[in-house]
Design a protein around this motif. Structure first.
Motif, mmCIF file in Angstrom:
data_model
loop_
_atom_site.group_PDB
_atom_site.id
_atom_site.type_symbol
_atom_site.label_atom_id
_atom_site.label_comp_id
_atom_site.label_asym_id
_atom_site.label_seq_id
_atom_site.Cartn_x
_atom_site.Cartn_y
_atom_site.Cartn_z
ATOM 1 N N SER A 149 46.445 44.134 29.125
ATOM 2 C CA SER A 149 45.663 44.909 30.100
ATOM 3 C C SER A 149 45.123 46.209 29.523
ATOM 4 N N VAL A 206 41.355 40.386 34.795
ATOM 5 C CA VAL A 206 42.074 41.664 34.864
ATOM 6 C C VAL A 206 42.295 42.056 36.320
ATOM 7 N N THR A 218 46.096 42.785 37.533
ATOM 8 C CA THR A 218 46.491 44.191 37.658
ATOM 9 C C THR A 218 45.530 44.884 38.609
#
Length: 179
Positions: free
Chosen positions: A97, A141, A145
């Motif tokens: 990330s 992504v 997150t």
């Protein structure tokens, strides 16, 4: 630590080699001034291709390379244009990330330029494949997150303007807002 700093200061911008680039990335901490220095040196030393290769997960310095690639792009955007295909391929790789946040910053800037009403040199350079890779990476992504949701949603919004991606993006938006 002091010897590392001395080593970093000894390397001049134009004399950075591929091996030195990897060593620099191995020693890189998250400080912006060092990311900027390495990103700048990679461009000045014609090592963008090597930097992009180091962004791949198997390099062992993937996220550090992505941080530096972001700075290379911010400082020398036009130098990155010939590498859009290789940069686009990074969005489909399992980069952590931290590295993906840097790549998503690049895609956010590029998507804004691509879809603005003014003519832009990036429009013919960003192929549909590259744009789809950016969407896929940013969305990945987004679902793994929540740290960069605002920037990613902006990127996805710009990419949603593309008629050929509308169905795909609407599905992604429904999924995101449903969960």
């Amino acid at each position: 630590m002091r010897s590392q700093l001395l080593c970093l200061k000894k390397i001049k911008k134009n004399s950075l080699t591929a091996n030195q680039l990897k060593t620099e990335l191995q020693n890189l901490k998250a400080y912006k001034d060092e990311r900027v220095r390495i990103g700048d040196a990679a461009v000045e030393s014609n090592l963008l291709s090597e930097l992009i290769d180091l962004c791949k997960p198997e390099s062992g310095v993937s996220h550090q390379a992505c941080w530096s690639l972001e700075q290379s792009f911010l400082l020398h955007e036009k130098s990155c244009y010939p590498y859009f295909k290789e940069i686009g391929a990074l969005y489909e790789m399992p980069i952590n990330s931290s590295g993906m946040r840097a790549l998503c910053k690049i895609s956010s800037i590029l998507s804004k330029k691509y879809y603005c009403k003014k003519e832009s040199i990036v429009k013919p350079l960003l192929t549909q494949t590259i744009r789809e890779q950016m969407v896929e990476g940013c969305f990945q992504v987004l679902i793994t997150t929540d740290k960069t949701a605002n920037m990613l949603m902006r990127c996805i919004h710009y990419l949603n303007l593309e008629k050929s991606l509308t169905g795909f993006i609407q599905s992604l938006n429904l999924f995101y807002f449903k969960n």
